[in-house]
Write an enzyme that holds these catalytic residues in place. Structure first.
Site, PDB file in Angstrom:
ATOM      1  N   CYS A  24       0.822  -1.220   0.000  1.00  0.00           N
ATOM      2  CA  CYS A  24       0.000   0.000   0.000  1.00  0.00           C
ATOM      3  C   CYS A  24       0.852   1.265   0.000  1.00  0.00           C
ATOM      4  O   CYS A  24       0.324   2.367  -0.165  1.00  0.00           O
ATOM      5  CB  CYS A  24      -0.931   0.008   1.200  1.00  0.00           C
ATOM      6  N   HIS A  82      -8.495   4.216  -2.157  1.00  0.00           N
ATOM      7  CA  HIS A  82      -7.173   3.637  -1.932  1.00  0.00           C
ATOM      8  C   HIS A  82      -6.765   2.755  -3.106  1.00  0.00           C
ATOM      9  O   HIS A  82      -6.693   1.526  -2.988  1.00  0.00           O
ATOM     10  CB  HIS A  82      -7.218   2.839  -0.616  1.00  0.00           C
TER      11      HIS A  82
END
Length: 396
Positions: free
Chosen positions: A83, A337
């Site tokens: 991430c 995201h």
């Protein structure tokens, strides 16, 4: 080593973006960044691409994106740090300029997670811990990992579900103002409390969405930046650290040690005292893949003492006008995201904040110190990146 400035930014609409290909999605951000910097593709000497990509069809996205965007015949690299891949791509381009290898570089972050069905994506994200010990043998999902953090914080510091709800409500409030955000609808505490459970105590509204999107920044040496802009945003420092893959190796689930260490490195280079850091920054972007992660970030960054981060949420101290504004673009939670793009998106949001160029005045903070911070975590704490930005030229 040289000073490095951001001279151009670009950002696509986040959300379900199956209306375009991966290359076309990247181009939306690249085109904006080139236009903002008033540069042509031929002037970009190197580009890095943050992309996890295991859900999409292109296995070599850096080359494919470069070709579509007219950036071929340049050095490039696809960068993966879960991430935090976007921040890793930013670091790659930043070091290329800082070292003197090139004068102008671009960091691109792009992800198109909806190329695969949601159940497949959920499974692939679930493998992003320790595959054998956590996913294969015990069936942990990614929300399950962060539920462990939430329950540990509840047991130690008295966190309530409503406190997590305050984070979600703030994210949706600012997401409603951001034209690039996935979710542009405010929510109430009643709606939050009634939302479906995912991994107790985390609910749907505690969770960032599966997202497609792209972002890009153009970085330049001080000498080059002076030729093309009178409003550069400087990268003052960056801290990078890593943690264990296996959660059984962690002794404390109320902190993410890699991010805390990265903050310490960045603060040391920028001469920022962790205890007073909230006084230094006008705005911060932190990694709120789940609401509990934002509260932990407050403490790891020194915005609050251990066990007191929950009070910043409880008393609305991270809205604009509070102690320190955090995630006032909606954050991962509401903006979205798209994993490889997130870190670059943070850099775009903060650069625009510092230059009073937010897309909606309701998202704009008052810039007093000209300082901003990005905090980006990869995996369950595998990677930690903290980057400090400023309108003030750093001394060498």
């Amino acid at each position: 080593m040289r000073n490095v400035a951001i001279i151009g930014t670009g950002h696509s609409k986040f959300g379900v973006r199956t209306d375009v290909s991966l290359q076309e999605l990247a181009w939306e951000a690249v085109k904006q960044a080139l236009e903002e910097a008033n540069l042509e593709q031929k002037e970009i000497q190197y580009f890095s691409v943050g992309n996890v990509g295991m859900w999409s069809s292109e296995n070599l996205p850096a080359i494919v994106i470069g070709e579509y965007c007219g950036l071929t015949a340049k050095g490039t690299m696809r960068v993966e740090a879960a991430c935090a891949s976007g921040s890793a791509a930013l670091r790659e381009a930043y070091l290329a300029v800082k070292s003197g290898e090139v004068d102008v570089a671009m960091a691109i972050g792009v992800e198109q997670m909806h190329q695969s069905p949601n159940p497949n994506v959920v499974e692939m994200i679930g493998r992003a811990g320790s595959y054998f010990w956590e996913f294969e043998n015990f069936g942990l999902t990614f929300p399950g990992y962060y539920a462990l953090y939430a329950t540990a914080y509840m047991a130690k510091y008295g966190l309530k579900e409503e406190d997590l709800g305050k984070i979600a409500i703030k994210a949706h409030h600012y997401g409603s103002l951001n034209p690039y955000a996935s979710f542009q609808k405010e929510i109430t505490m009643e709606e939050y409390m009634k939302s479906k459970p995912v991994a107790w105590p985390l609910k749907i509204y505690d969770s960032s969405p599966i997202t497609d999107g792209a972002a890009a920044v153009i970085l330049a040496s001080e000498e080059f930046a002076k030729k093309v802009t009178d409003s550069p945003v400087w990268i003052i420092s960056q801290g990078v650290s890593s943690g264990p893959a296996n959660l059984s190796r962690k002794s404390d689930f109320t902190t993410i040690e890699a991010a805390r260490e990265a903050a310490g490195m960045a603060y040391k280079k920028a001469k920022v005292d962790r205890e007073d850091s909230w006084k230094v920054f006008d705005v911060a972007e932190v990694h709120d893949c789940f609401t509990i992660a934002e509260i932990i970030a407050y403490e790891d960054l020194g915005f609050a003492k251990k066990g007191e981060g929950v009070n910043l949420a409880r008393y609305d101290q991270t809205y604009i006008g509070g102690k320190i504004p955090v995630n006032v673009d909606g954050g991962l939670k509401a903006k979205g995201h798209p994993i490889g793009a997130t870190g670059v998106s943070m850099a775009v949001s903060l650069t625009r904040q510092l230059l009073y160029r937010t897309p909606n005045k309701g998202m704009q903070v008052e810039v007093k110190n000209g300082m901003a911070l990005a905090h980006n975590v990869g995996g369950t704490g595998h990677y930690g990146y903290v980057t400090i930005f400023s309108t003030r030229r750093p001394s060498l």
